[in-house]
Design a protein around this motif. Structure first.
Motif, PDB file in Angstrom:
ATOM      1  N   ILE A   1       0.811  -1.215   0.000  1.00  0.00           N
ATOM      2  CA  ILE A   1       0.000   0.000   0.000  1.00  0.00           C
ATOM      3  C   ILE A   1       0.848   1.270   0.000  1.00  0.00           C
ATOM      4  O   ILE A   1       0.316   2.372  -0.091  1.00  0.00           O
ATOM      5  CB  ILE A   1      -0.974   0.029   1.197  1.00  0.00           C
ATOM      6  N   ALA A   2       2.183   1.114   0.067  1.00  0.00           N
ATOM      7  CA  ALA A   2       3.070   2.277   0.078  1.00  0.00           C
ATOM      8  C   ALA A   2       2.862   3.219  -1.113  1.00  0.00           C
ATOM      9  O   ALA A   2       2.974   4.439  -0.950  1.00  0.00           O
ATOM     10  CB  ALA A   2       4.533   1.825   0.135  1.00  0.00           C
ATOM     11  N   PRO A   3       2.559   2.710  -2.327  1.00  0.00           N
ATOM     12  CA  PRO A   3       2.328   3.639  -3.441  1.00  0.00           C
ATOM     13  C   PRO A   3       1.212   4.648  -3.186  1.00  0.00           C
ATOM     14  O   PRO A   3       1.213   5.736  -3.763  1.00  0.00           O
ATOM     15  CB  PRO A   3       1.974   2.697  -4.602  1.00  0.00           C
ATOM     16  N   LEU A   4       0.276   4.298  -2.315  1.00  0.00           N
ATOM     17  CA  LEU A   4      -0.797   5.227  -1.988  1.00  0.00           C
ATOM     18  C   LEU A   4      -0.276   6.444  -1.224  1.00  0.00           C
ATOM     19  O   LEU A   4      -0.927   7.491  -1.194  1.00  0.00           O
ATOM     20  CB  LEU A   4      -1.875   4.524  -1.146  1.00  0.00           C
ATOM     21  N   PHE A   5       0.893   6.279  -0.604  1.00  0.00           N
ATOM     22  CA  PHE A   5       1.451   7.352   0.218  1.00  0.00           C
ATOM     23  C   PHE A   5       2.372   8.283  -0.562  1.00  0.00           C
ATOM     24  O   PHE A   5       2.931   9.228   0.005  1.00  0.00           O
ATOM     25  CB  PHE A   5       2.247   6.769   1.399  1.00  0.00           C
ATOM     26  N   ASP A   6       2.566   8.029  -1.849  1.00  0.00           N
ATOM     27  CA  ASP A   6       3.561   8.770  -2.613  1.00  0.00           C
ATOM     28  C   ASP A   6       3.156  10.196  -2.941  1.00  0.00           C
ATOM     29  O   ASP A   6       4.002  11.018  -3.291  1.00  0.00           O
ATOM     30  CB  ASP A   6       3.881   8.034  -3.930  1.00  0.00           C
ATOM     31  N   ARG A   7       1.890  10.506  -2.850  1.00  0.00           N
ATOM     32  CA  ARG A   7       1.436  11.852  -3.182  1.00  0.00           C
ATOM     33  C   ARG A   7       2.032  12.881  -2.230  1.00  0.00           C
ATOM     34  O   ARG A   7       2.238  12.611  -1.050  1.00  0.00           O
ATOM     35  CB  ARG A   7      -0.093  11.933  -3.117  1.00  0.00           C
ATOM     36  N   ARG A   8       2.291  14.072  -2.755  1.00  0.00           N
ATOM     37  CA  ARG A   8       2.860  15.140  -1.920  1.00  0.00           C
ATOM     38  C   ARG A   8       1.899  15.522  -0.801  1.00  0.00           C
ATOM     39  O   ARG A   8       2.305  15.777   0.319  1.00  0.00           O
ATOM     40  CB  ARG A   8       3.170  16.360  -2.795  1.00  0.00           C
ATOM     41  N   LYS A   9       0.601  15.581  -1.142  1.00  0.00           N
ATOM     42  CA  LYS A   9      -0.422  15.825  -0.133  1.00  0.00           C
ATOM     43  C   LYS A   9      -1.118  14.501   0.155  1.00  0.00           C
ATOM     44  O   LYS A   9      -1.795  13.946  -0.713  1.00  0.00           O
ATOM     45  CB  LYS A   9      -1.427  16.862  -0.612  1.00  0.00           C
ATOM     46  N   CYS A  10      -0.927  13.999   1.343  1.00  0.00           N
ATOM     47  CA  CYS A  10      -1.452  12.665   1.662  1.00  0.00           C
ATOM     48  C   CYS A  10      -1.718  12.555   3.152  1.00  0.00           C
ATOM     49  O   CYS A  10      -0.945  13.051   3.974  1.00  0.00           O
ATOM     50  CB  CYS A  10      -0.445  11.595   1.233  1.00  0.00           C
ATOM     51  N   GLU A  11      -2.832  11.949   3.494  1.00  0.00           N
ATOM     52  CA  GLU A  11      -3.098  11.613   4.892  1.00  0.00           C
ATOM     53  C   GLU A  11      -3.818  10.278   4.921  1.00  0.00           C
ATOM     54  O   GLU A  11      -4.487   9.890   3.959  1.00  0.00           O
ATOM     55  CB  GLU A  11      -3.916  12.698   5.591  1.00  0.00           C
ATOM     56  N   VAL A  12      -3.665   9.563   6.009  1.00  0.00           N
ATOM     57  CA  VAL A  12      -4.208   8.210   6.093  1.00  0.00           C
ATOM     58  C   VAL A  12      -4.648   7.933   7.529  1.00  0.00           C
ATOM     59  O   VAL A  12      -4.030   8.402   8.488  1.00  0.00           O
ATOM     60  CB  VAL A  12      -3.159   7.167   5.641  1.00  0.00           C
ATOM     61  N   VAL A  13      -5.739   7.215   7.668  1.00  0.00           N
ATOM     62  CA  VAL A  13      -6.202   6.724   8.969  1.00  0.00           C
ATOM     63  C   VAL A  13      -6.261   5.204   8.880  1.00  0.00           C
ATOM     64  O   VAL A  13      -6.894   4.652   7.977  1.00  0.00           O
ATOM     65  CB  VAL A  13      -7.591   7.281   9.337  1.00  0.00           C
TER      66      VAL A  13
END
Length: 250
Positions: free
Chosen positions: A12-24
């Motif tokens: 799931i790391a590719p989901l975090f590649d965006r410059r603006k990103c947040e995750v719960v």
């Protein structure tokens, strides 16, 4: 009872590649903590993908209970994998028992996300405390067949406990603030906000109140101007000249 299927960070790391990103992410504490000392190596290895790989037991913080140490390592791994600026979590207790059920881990690359999370956390935990008080009362009534004469006040007491928890966090934050300023002399309010809101469960408004309180106590300079009641973005927080941080911290 039959195990679990997780989402390895490497997938799931590719989901975090965006410059603006947040995750719960819902970290199922009550389930994971049962298997920390399990003798089956396959079960232990099943946690490798979310705890930084094999050998995660050696990376646990020895100062914490095992369950909380695993949750902390999970957040540290999430921060590294996602290159997040801030990673925090909030504990959600079981509805009728005073023990953790799960943690909501939150990662963000923007300080604004951290501020929003802490504000929402405070509001949500107050509501959760009220709901837990009602659930406990229903469980007690079902078990005993009688109601609680003081049930209507239980929610207020539970909500007050959240306020006490935050107040305790604020006292710890004061000490940490002085430690930071004792080594730097001054820091931008936004910088302090990022550090302290990540370390302690409190809101932006709480930090502003702390600064005002410490200025009145002679610990900080009033650098937020005569027309401003509280510090804000752009304010530089500075120790008052001639003050003694070591004395305050003791």
């Amino acid at each position: 009872p039959t195990g679990w299927t997780g989402y390895p960070f490497d997938k799931i790391a590719p989901l975090f590649d965006r410059r603006k990103c947040e995750v719960v992410i819902n970290f199922m504490y009550s389930f994971v903590s049962r298997f920390i000392e399990h003798p089956d190596e396959k079960i232990i290895a099943s946690l490798d993908p979310i705890l930084g790989g094999p050998g995660w037991k050696e990376r646990l913080d020895p100062s914490l209970p095992k369950g909380l140490a695993v949750e902390k390592l999970f957040r540290e791994t999430l921060r590294q994998v996602g290159s997040f600026a801030h990673v925090v979590s909030t504990c959600i207790d079981k509805s009728t028992d005073d023990r953790p059920h799960f943690f909501l881990a939150y990662g963000t690359k923007d300080p604004a996300g951290l501020k929003a999370f802490r504000q929402i956390e405070w509001e949500a935990l107050r509501d959760h405390a009220r709901n837990r008080a009602a659930a406990k009362d229903r469980k007690r009534e079902q078990k005993t067949g009688t109601g609680d004469l003081f049930a209507e006040h239980a929610a207020d007491v539970s909500e007050a406990s959240i306020e006490e928890l935050v107040a305790g966090q604020q006292e710890l934050a004061k000490v940490r603030l002085l430690e930071l300023l004792s080594t730097t002399g001054s820091l931008a309010f936004e910088r302090l906000l990022g550090v302290l809101l990540e370390e302690f469960m409190m809101r932006e408004t709480d930090l502003k109140d702390i600064c005002v309180e410490m200025e009145k106590a002679g610990q900080l300079e009033k650098t937020w101007g005569a027309g401003n009641r509280k510090p804000d973005t752009g304010t530089v927080i500075r120790l008052k000249s001639g003050s003694c941080p070591d004395a305050w911290c003791s």
